[in-house]
Scaffold this active site. Sequence first.
Site, PDB file in Angstrom:
ATOM      1  N   HIS A  98      37.785  13.530  87.669  1.00 20.23           N
ATOM      2  CA  HIS A  98      36.494  13.423  87.293  1.00 20.23           C
ATOM      3  C   HIS A  98      36.946  12.552  85.989  1.00 20.23           C
ATOM      4  CE1 HIS A  98      32.533  14.257  87.482  1.00 20.23           C
ATOM      5  NE2 HIS A  98      32.188  13.867  86.187  1.00 20.23           N
ATOM      6  N   ASP A 177      23.444  22.117  85.391  1.00 19.85           N
ATOM      7  CA  ASP A 177      24.155  21.012  85.293  1.00 19.85           C
ATOM      8  C   ASP A 177      23.166  19.825  85.694  1.00 19.85           C
ATOM      9  OD1 ASP A 177      25.863  18.902  83.912  1.00 19.85           O
ATOM     10  OD2 ASP A 177      26.441  18.164  85.961  1.00 19.85           O
ATOM     11  N   ARG A 184      19.856  15.088  79.239  1.00 13.24           N
ATOM     12  CA  ARG A 184      20.797  14.282  78.132  1.00 13.24           C
ATOM     13  C   ARG A 184      20.457  12.826  78.471  1.00 13.24           C
ATOM     14  NH1 ARG A 184      26.184  15.954  80.093  1.00 13.24           N
ATOM     15  NH2 ARG A 184      26.960  14.908  78.348  1.00 13.24           N
ATOM     16  N   SER A 199      29.296  19.807  81.262  1.00 13.07           N
ATOM     17  CA  SER A 199      28.766  19.205  82.102  1.00 13.07           C
ATOM     18  C   SER A 199      30.011  18.903  83.440  1.00 13.07           C
ATOM     19  CB  SER A 199      28.109  18.026  81.884  1.00 13.07           C
ATOM     20  OG  SER A 199      28.006  17.014  82.790  1.00 13.07           O
ATOM     21  N   LYS A 203      30.665  21.766  87.185  1.00 12.76           N
ATOM     22  CA  LYS A 203      30.684  21.322  88.691  1.00 12.76           C
ATOM     23  C   LYS A 203      32.037  21.638  89.103  1.00 12.76           C
ATOM     24  CE  LYS A 203      29.379  16.835  87.367  1.00 12.76           C
ATOM     25  NZ  LYS A 203      28.508  16.698  86.040  1.00 12.76           N
TER      26      LYS A 203
HETATM   27  N1  URA Z   1      30.255  13.065  83.554  1.00 13.54           N
HETATM   28  C1  URA Z   1      29.592  14.316  83.677  1.00 13.54           C
HETATM   29  O1  URA Z   1      29.550  14.704  84.797  1.00 13.54           O
HETATM   30  N2  URA Z   1      28.968  14.573  82.599  1.00 13.54           N
HETATM   31  C2  URA Z   1      29.101  14.142  81.508  1.00 13.54           C
HETATM   32  O2  URA Z   1      28.422  14.567  80.546  1.00 13.54           O
HETATM   33  C3  URA Z   1      29.863  13.047  81.378  1.00 13.54           C
HETATM   34  C4  URA Z   1      30.380  12.278  82.566  1.00 13.54           C
END
Ligand code: URA
Length: 466
Positions: A98, A177, A184, A199, A203
Amino acid sequence: MTQADRMQTEESAAAPLHMIDIIRKKRDGSALSAREIEFVARGAADGSIPVDQLAAWLMAAWIRGLSLDETRTLTLAMCDSGEKFSPARLGKQAVDKHSSGGVGDKTSFLVAPLAAACGVAVPMISGRALGHTGGTLDKLEAIPGYRTALTLAEFEAVLEKCGASIIGQTRKLAPADRVLYALRDRTGTVENPGLICASILSKKLAAGLDALVLDVKTGSGAFLRKVEDCEFLASLMVATAEAAGTRTVALLTDMGQPLGRAAGNWIELAESVELLRGQRPAWSEDLRELSLILAGWMIHLGGQAESPGGGYRRAEAALIDGSALRAFFTMIEAQGGDASVFDDPAAFHKPCATEVVEAWESGFVAEMDTTALGWAVQRTGAGREKAGEPVDPHAGILFHARRGARVERGQPLATIYATKPEMLAEPVAILKQAIHFSKTPPHAVALVSRIFTRDAAEKYLIDAVM
Ligand code: URA
């Protein structure tokens, strides 16, 4: 703890909670209890807290910050706000990657099939465009028919068949989220380490991963601009995920310019597939290299290589022999997408309005304000102004030169694809402000500047709080 303390704790544990009290407490700079944070995450997920109060709480948390304990509690509470996926039946190590968010950041389309082709399961739960950065889901939806919303049973079936599946968080999986991420984006509360950590990891942990590779962006296009803030975010995420039982590593990587040469939706997929086809187009080398490094770590953590370097070599072999390309196309088709659009990517690309921006002086391409370039991409129609709006699959910017390249005045610097002719002027103007030229070549910047494993992350956090 004295009897009196115990009684007070029990009493306050039983007292009803009110969102207004939690907002005021955070606004005034006090740390929230685990019960209060869990109340916020649950209320975001089930809709029992009104959006205006969630927005106020996000702004208070953004300004006051979240402590390490608050961040860990929020991460776990958001992860627990919905169903979990268990990859155990796949019989393989489940590993994902990620990114903290960037411009032209399309490594997911490479690393997922590369790792899958090397025997790792990649259950990838991605997001939509956030702030000035693009979203993996918006890009994938440029493929006609591709479904990013699968049930967990469908997710598992795709993983069994293809080794990789890329979907979005759902009403059931990490639902807190889903709500907070979109909020956000609309309320200017993205750039906060605690909120980013919760965040991303909520996930990722809900996907039941064995291991995780984090790509933490640094430089002018990152959400956090200062190197020490990026190091803190990387350490925070590694330590939080490790404490939750997921082997995790974070790489600090350069976002001082867009990654690769395309930033948009379809054009990013087309660039990724060129690389998966084994081609080496000009200005895509950094994307190829970073994807192989990240995939190498995934393959290593997934037990399919002795070292990250060994993983890199396996990933490169899967790129060259076409097995990663096959894994990508199989995944697209398993998720309802029409992979035949990649037979002739140029023919599929039908932007409404196009303008070529030429270099306005001769020299070396030097500094870039990559965040501004990200907003320029959004203003072409590739991103959204308001939540829920559709994005234009064909909009975006193709860059014809990278930092360090020598260009002559009048030479094409970028091609802008917009949803309507009247939407060309703003990205052109932003681009002209965001790119600077110099008489001498700029300093080289390392693609990967630092790597945080668990021990390094824990040490960094201990030093940071002392
Ligand atoms: N990716 C995400 O899933 N959340 C964030 O806050 C920033 C990047």
